[in-house]
Motif scaffolding. Structure first.
Motif: not given
Length: 138
Positions: A133, A23-24
């Motif tokens: 990310s 998720e991150e």
């Protein structure tokens, strides 16, 4: 060919089911799995039309290409059986690089998924092409 431009952000990651431990690390989804499968089916059809009655020799040479290669062969086999005459398809090994047709173009970003990984991290994220990310890779 679908072109995802630099200014386009793809799909919000919250629209997809992803493993908690990623998720991150994931920022956006560029190409969802269903679209990949649709374009792979179109690619298989185009290959069969381009090859006509010539034998097909399939060779996958990139470790990260195995998922696409498997899916492509899965789409070629039924098309081959639906014709008046089947075409021999020879698989030399399970790994692919094929550039006759282009179906996607994405911005020059670090992406993972669909068997593309970073030092084997994201290896099991094989459904969609995602942008990592800004903090990844470390």
């Amino acid at each position: 060919m679908d072109c995802i431009r630099e200014e386009e952000s793809g799909y919000n990651k919250n629209l997809f089911c992803i493993a908690k431990h990623y998720e991150e690390d994931l920022e956006r989804f560029f190409i969802p799995h269903g679209l990949i499968l649709d374009r792979t089916q179109c690619f298989a059809r185009d290959i069969m039309q381009a090859m006509g009655s010539h034998d097909i020799v399939a060779l996958c040479v990139l470790k990260g290409g195995y998922k696409f290669f498997d899916d492509l062969l899965d789409h070629i086999k039924p098309l081959n059986q639906n014709g008046d005459k089947s075409v021999p398809v020879t698989v030399l090994c399970k790994q692919l690089f094929f550039s006759l047709f282009s179906y996607f173009e994405i911005p020059d970003k670090f992406v993972v998924g669909y068997a593309l990984d970073y030092n084997e991290y994201f290896r099991d994220l094989n459904a969609s092409i995602c942008k990592v990310s800004g903090t990844y890779p470390p």
